[in-house]
Design a protein around this motif. Structure first.
Motif, PDB file in Angstrom:
ATOM      1  N   GLU A   8       5.247   4.105   0.824  1.00  0.00           N
ATOM      2  CA  GLU A   8       5.717   2.801   1.282  1.00  0.00           C
ATOM      3  C   GLU A   8       4.676   2.220   2.223  1.00  0.00           C
ATOM      4  N   LEU A   9       4.445   0.926   2.093  1.00  0.00           N
ATOM      5  CA  LEU A   9       3.423   0.266   2.894  1.00  0.00           C
ATOM      6  C   LEU A   9       4.029  -0.755   3.834  1.00  0.00           C
ATOM      7  N   ASP A  10       3.312  -1.028   4.914  1.00  0.00           N
ATOM      8  CA  ASP A  10       3.616  -2.211   5.704  1.00  0.00           C
ATOM      9  C   ASP A  10       3.267  -3.426   4.842  1.00  0.00           C
ATOM     10  N   PRO A  11       3.788  -4.597   5.200  1.00  0.00           N
ATOM     11  CA  PRO A  11       3.444  -5.799   4.425  1.00  0.00           C
ATOM     12  C   PRO A  11       2.005  -6.237   4.690  1.00  0.00           C
ATOM     13  N   ASP A  12       1.058  -5.404   4.310  1.00  0.00           N
ATOM     14  CA  ASP A  12      -0.359  -5.648   4.575  1.00  0.00           C
ATOM     15  C   ASP A  12      -1.110  -5.605   3.257  1.00  0.00           C
ATOM     16  N   LYS A  13      -1.640  -6.737   2.837  1.00  0.00           N
ATOM     17  CA  LYS A  13      -2.304  -6.823   1.538  1.00  0.00           C
ATOM     18  C   LYS A  13      -3.552  -5.952   1.490  1.00  0.00           C
ATOM     19  N   ASP A  14      -4.230  -5.746   2.633  1.00  0.00           N
ATOM     20  CA  ASP A  14      -5.430  -4.914   2.645  1.00  0.00           C
ATOM     21  C   ASP A  14      -5.087  -3.449   2.395  1.00  0.00           C
ATOM     22  N   GLU A  15      -4.012  -2.970   2.996  1.00  0.00           N
ATOM     23  CA  GLU A  15      -3.606  -1.584   2.774  1.00  0.00           C
ATOM     24  C   GLU A  15      -3.240  -1.367   1.312  1.00  0.00           C
ATOM     25  N   LEU A  16      -2.545  -2.314   0.724  1.00  0.00           N
ATOM     26  CA  LEU A  16      -2.207  -2.234  -0.698  1.00  0.00           C
ATOM     27  C   LEU A  16      -3.471  -2.132  -1.544  1.00  0.00           C
ATOM     28  N   ALA A  17      -4.444  -3.003  -1.274  1.00  0.00           N
ATOM     29  CA  ALA A  17      -5.690  -2.995  -2.040  1.00  0.00           C
ATOM     30  C   ALA A  17      -6.432  -1.678  -1.879  1.00  0.00           C
ATOM     31  N   PHE A  18      -6.457  -1.136  -0.656  1.00  0.00           N
ATOM     32  CA  PHE A  18      -7.171   0.118  -0.419  1.00  0.00           C
ATOM     33  C   PHE A  18      -6.599   1.250  -1.266  1.00  0.00           C
ATOM     34  N   PHE A  19      -5.293   1.438  -1.229  1.00  0.00           N
ATOM     35  CA  PHE A  19      -4.705   2.565  -1.947  1.00  0.00           C
ATOM     36  C   PHE A  19      -4.776   2.375  -3.462  1.00  0.00           C
ATOM     37  N   VAL A  20      -4.673   1.141  -3.935  1.00  0.00           N
ATOM     38  CA  VAL A  20      -4.820   0.903  -5.376  1.00  0.00           C
ATOM     39  C   VAL A  20      -6.244   1.227  -5.822  1.00  0.00           C
ATOM     40  N   MET A  21      -7.248   0.774  -5.060  1.00  0.00           N
ATOM     41  CA  MET A  21      -8.634   1.054  -5.428  1.00  0.00           C
ATOM     42  C   MET A  21      -8.947   2.551  -5.338  1.00  0.00           C
ATOM     43  N   LEU A  22      -8.310   3.248  -4.407  1.00  0.00           N
ATOM     44  CA  LEU A  22      -8.503   4.687  -4.283  1.00  0.00           C
ATOM     45  C   LEU A  22      -8.041   5.393  -5.552  1.00  0.00           C
ATOM     46  N   VAL A  23      -6.906   4.982  -6.076  1.00  0.00           N
ATOM     47  CA  VAL A  23      -6.400   5.572  -7.322  1.00  0.00           C
ATOM     48  C   VAL A  23      -7.312   5.214  -8.496  1.00  0.00           C
ATOM     49  N   VAL A  24      -7.814   3.976  -8.517  1.00  0.00           N
ATOM     50  CA  VAL A  24      -8.722   3.559  -9.592  1.00  0.00           C
ATOM     51  C   VAL A  24      -9.976   4.438  -9.591  1.00  0.00           C
ATOM     52  N   GLY A  25     -10.528   4.725  -8.402  1.00  0.00           N
ATOM     53  CA  GLY A  25     -11.769   5.480  -8.314  1.00  0.00           C
ATOM     54  C   GLY A  25     -11.608   6.973  -8.515  1.00  0.00           C
ATOM     55  N   ALA A  26     -10.507   7.526  -8.003  1.00  0.00           N
ATOM     56  CA  ALA A  26     -10.329   8.983  -8.042  1.00  0.00           C
ATOM     57  C   ALA A  26      -9.464   9.436  -9.207  1.00  0.00           C
ATOM     58  N   GLY A  27      -8.705   8.513  -9.781  1.00  0.00           N
ATOM     59  CA  GLY A  27      -7.734   8.887 -10.802  1.00  0.00           C
ATOM     60  C   GLY A  27      -6.458   9.369 -10.149  1.00  0.00           C
ATOM     61  N   GLY A  28      -5.338   9.149 -10.799  1.00  0.00           N
ATOM     62  CA  GLY A  28      -4.074   9.574 -10.234  1.00  0.00           C
ATOM     63  C   GLY A  28      -2.937   8.685 -10.695  1.00  0.00           C
ATOM     64  N   ASP A  29      -1.783   8.899 -10.059  1.00  0.00           N
ATOM     65  CA  ASP A  29      -0.562   8.194 -10.439  1.00  0.00           C
ATOM     66  C   ASP A  29       0.206   7.920  -9.153  1.00  0.00           C
ATOM     67  N   ILE A  30       0.351   6.650  -8.806  1.00  0.00           N
ATOM     68  CA  ILE A  30       0.966   6.300  -7.531  1.00  0.00           C
ATOM     69  C   ILE A  30       1.975   5.177  -7.715  1.00  0.00           C
ATOM     70  N   VAL A  31       3.083   5.274  -6.990  1.00  0.00           N
ATOM     71  CA  VAL A  31       4.072   4.201  -6.913  1.00  0.00           C
ATOM     72  C   VAL A  31       4.084   3.709  -5.475  1.00  0.00           C
ATOM     73  N   ILE A  32       3.860   2.416  -5.297  1.00  0.00           N
ATOM     74  CA  ILE A  32       3.802   1.822  -3.965  1.00  0.00           C
ATOM     75  C   ILE A  32       5.000   0.889  -3.802  1.00  0.00           C
ATOM     76  N   HIS A  33       5.812   1.147  -2.775  1.00  0.00           N
ATOM     77  CA  HIS A  33       7.004   0.342  -2.513  1.00  0.00           C
ATOM     78  C   HIS A  33       6.734  -0.728  -1.465  1.00  0.00           C
ATOM     79  N   ASP A  34       7.639  -1.684  -1.407  1.00  0.00           N
ATOM     80  CA  ASP A  34       7.636  -2.748  -0.395  1.00  0.00           C
ATOM     81  C   ASP A  34       6.402  -3.644  -0.493  1.00  0.00           C
ATOM     82  N   ILE A  35       6.004  -3.963  -1.712  1.00  0.00           N
ATOM     83  CA  ILE A  35       4.877  -4.876  -1.889  1.00  0.00           C
ATOM     84  C   ILE A  35       5.372  -6.314  -1.890  1.00  0.00           C
ATOM     85  N   HIS A  36       4.479  -7.238  -1.597  1.00  0.00           N
ATOM     86  CA  HIS A  36       4.774  -8.659  -1.705  1.00  0.00           C
ATOM     87  C   HIS A  36       4.152  -9.176  -2.996  1.00  0.00           C
ATOM     88  N   SER A  37       4.925  -9.887  -3.768  1.00  0.00           N
ATOM     89  CA  SER A  37       4.449 -10.318  -5.085  1.00  0.00           C
ATOM     90  C   SER A  37       3.181 -11.157  -4.999  1.00  0.00           C
TER      91      SER A  37
END
Length: 199
Positions: A8-37
């Motif tokens: 779960e993330l704070d409503p911070d678009k930068d934190e969302l981008a960081f963790f998504v890019m981390l999964v893109v680069g390292a590979g993996g499977d992540i579900v992120i809650h509390d995102i803003h559309s």
């Protein structure tokens, strides 16, 4: 590859981008809650171009990558939010080092932390080149790259996150020193790392 995780993330678009890019680069499977559309749109457009699997349900974003090397290289323009901003572009560059091919990120103005970022990336074994053409600058990112361990000291929080990213890609133990308390950049930052299997 990262562990499968739900965070779960704070409503911070930068934190969302960081963790998504981390999964893109390292590979993996992540579900992120509390995102803003509205925060997701610039990200998902790039995930589509990359060929990354993702699904949005209500306020959750599910992202999965089996092998980053199988993704598509990109050519994008970095623009201030609601575009794909400079911080996001640097994290995307980290991920693109693991993609087979040459990617290109164009900047109208080179981010102030670019020199430190390139120094960090090159010390870990990444291959990038900053070029100028007429009134624009662009960063070429070459992949896939096998990262190597390198203990480092960085001052700005933007570059610290890139150093964390690089450390994850090495798969080894890294010491990163800073005058900034990195654990306070995002709420429970290191706890979220641990959920992904990063210690």
């Amino acid at each position: 590859q990262l562990d499968e995780a739900t965070i779960e993330l704070d409503p911070d678009k930068d934190e969302l981008a960081f963790f998504v890019m981390l999964v893109v680069g390292a590979g993996g499977d992540i579900v992120i809650h509390d995102i803003h559309s509205t925060s997701v749109v610039p990200l998902t457009s790039k995930l589509t171009q990359l060929g990354v699997g993702f699904k949005i349900e209500d306020t959750s974003l599910h992202v999965w990558v089996d092998d980053p090397r199988s993704l598509n290289p990109l050519e994008i323009h970095s623009r201030s939010y609601p575009g794909f901003d400079a911080n996001w572009s640097l994290w995307l560059s980290m991920a693109l080092t693991q993609v087979d091919g040459v990617s290109k990120i164009t900047f109208k103005t080179v981010p102030s932390m670019m020199a430190k970022f390139m120094e960090c990336l090159e010390k870990y074994g990444g291959e990038v080149k900053l070029r100028a053409q007429e009134d624009v600058n662009y960063l070429e990112v070459f992949g896939p790259t096998k990262f190597k361990a390198f203990d480092s000291i960085y001052l700005s929080d933007e570059v610290i996150t890139c150093a964390f990213f690089a450390a994850v890609l090495t798969g080894e133990t890294i010491t990163i020193s800073s005058h900034v308390d990195a654990s306070t950049m995002y709420d429970s930052f290191f706890e979220k790392f641990q959920k992904l299997g990063i210690t």
